[in-house]
Motif scaffolding. Sequence first.
Motif, PDB file in Angstrom:
ATOM      1  N   ASP A 107       0.866  -1.174   0.000  1.00  0.00           N
ATOM      2  CA  ASP A 107       0.000   0.000   0.000  1.00  0.00           C
ATOM      3  C   ASP A 107       0.906   1.229   0.000  1.00  0.00           C
ATOM      4  O   ASP A 107       2.132   1.114   0.053  1.00  0.00           O
ATOM      5  N   TYR A 108       0.327   2.408  -0.076  1.00  0.00           N
ATOM      6  CA  TYR A 108       1.152   3.612  -0.163  1.00  0.00           C
ATOM      7  C   TYR A 108       2.045   3.781   1.061  1.00  0.00           C
ATOM      8  O   TYR A 108       3.180   4.246   0.952  1.00  0.00           O
ATOM      9  N   LEU A 114       5.138   1.652   0.520  1.00  0.00           N
ATOM     10  CA  LEU A 114       5.793   1.697  -0.788  1.00  0.00           C
ATOM     11  C   LEU A 114       7.259   2.091  -0.694  1.00  0.00           C
ATOM     12  O   LEU A 114       8.128   1.438  -1.289  1.00  0.00           O
ATOM     13  N   GLY A 151       6.823  11.269  -2.355  1.00  0.00           N
ATOM     14  CA  GLY A 151       6.324  10.401  -1.298  1.00  0.00           C
ATOM     15  C   GLY A 151       6.564   8.930  -1.543  1.00  0.00           C
ATOM     16  O   GLY A 151       6.427   8.113  -0.623  1.00  0.00           O
ATOM     17  N   TRP A 152       6.915   8.559  -2.766  1.00  0.00           N
ATOM     18  CA  TRP A 152       7.202   7.157  -3.062  1.00  0.00           C
ATOM     19  C   TRP A 152       8.598   6.749  -2.625  1.00  0.00           C
ATOM     20  O   TRP A 152       8.887   5.558  -2.524  1.00  0.00           O
ATOM     21  N   VAL A 182       6.129   1.296 -10.523  1.00  0.00           N
ATOM     22  CA  VAL A 182       5.005   1.424  -9.600  1.00  0.00           C
ATOM     23  C   VAL A 182       3.698   1.392 -10.394  1.00  0.00           C
ATOM     24  O   VAL A 182       3.481   2.218 -11.277  1.00  0.00           O
ATOM     25  N   ARG A 242      -0.396   1.337  -9.871  1.00  0.00           N
ATOM     26  CA  ARG A 242      -1.558   1.445  -8.992  1.00  0.00           C
ATOM     27  C   ARG A 242      -2.634   0.458  -9.447  1.00  0.00           C
ATOM     28  O   ARG A 242      -2.825   0.245 -10.638  1.00  0.00           O
ATOM     29  N   VAL A 298       0.407  -1.340  -6.104  1.00  0.00           N
ATOM     30  CA  VAL A 298      -0.048  -0.557  -4.953  1.00  0.00           C
ATOM     31  C   VAL A 298      -1.549  -0.711  -4.750  1.00  0.00           C
ATOM     32  O   VAL A 298      -2.350  -0.402  -5.643  1.00  0.00           O
ATOM     33  N   GLU A 355      -5.137   0.221  -3.449  1.00  0.00           N
ATOM     34  CA  GLU A 355      -5.872   1.467  -3.241  1.00  0.00           C
ATOM     35  C   GLU A 355      -7.287   1.168  -2.769  1.00  0.00           C
ATOM     36  O   GLU A 355      -7.822   0.100  -3.027  1.00  0.00           O
ATOM     37  N   THR A 396      -7.636   6.272  -3.357  1.00  0.00           N
ATOM     38  CA  THR A 396      -6.760   6.808  -2.319  1.00  0.00           C
ATOM     39  C   THR A 396      -6.065   5.670  -1.590  1.00  0.00           C
ATOM     40  O   THR A 396      -6.382   4.502  -1.742  1.00  0.00           O
ATOM     41  N   ALA A 397      -5.066   6.046  -0.784  1.00  0.00           N
ATOM     42  CA  ALA A 397      -4.296   5.032  -0.049  1.00  0.00           C
ATOM     43  C   ALA A 397      -5.120   4.439   1.065  1.00  0.00           C
ATOM     44  O   ALA A 397      -6.021   5.058   1.600  1.00  0.00           O
TER      45      ALA A 397
END
Length: 214
Positions: free
Chosen positions: A58-59, A62, A87-88, A148, A150, A206, A208, A213-214
């Motif tokens: 998940d975020y 990551l 942020g990654w 990456v 999503r 990832v 979501e 959203t995370a």
Amino acid sequence: MSAEAKLEILTRINRAGQHAEASFVRAPVGLSTRTRQDVVEQFAEYAAEYRANVIRVDYAGLAQAIQDRLDLCGSERVAIPQDLPAGWLPQGASFTADQAGVTDLTDIQSVITACAVAIAETGTVVLDHGPGQGRRALTLVPDHHICVVRESQVMDSLPEAVAQLKASVGLGLPLTWISGPSATSDIELSRVEGVHGPRVLDIMLVHEHPDGTA
């Protein structure tokens, strides 16, 4: 065969082709009726069959997952597109932002990018080299590619993915289709990886929430 007979054959082929083209109607691309979970699970399974390393995160996890893969590969010289989301990335780690004028990428060990779309039907990741994806050379020269993906970017079928890429094609963006690490086989079917691109492909899939959203 005489010239007259050859002309007759070609004329018939041409007429048949015109008739087929006039009667052909392309069906519109429909959206998948499968659940999002089924689509994502198939993508993860098929991508792994192509020898990609699929890491489910998940975020929140990551950045650490990316650091773990870099450590495992012993990568110290890592390049990223200039617009990759900060942020990654692991805190305190050092990365080289790619510059368009730099032509020698042989010193780069790993690259981290986003993607444009992924395809469950084939286990493929597609880059259009838009936001977070960098230029094409950046993903072809280094030995290790962390991509990456999503979950919301995973399409069920190839037609769905192509429909998603329509705008990119209209803009003339290059498309890079990746199904596992680069590999080729010689006449004796000896598999060699890393000839035409990265030898190691890590897909950060990832998770979501339904709203993305995370």
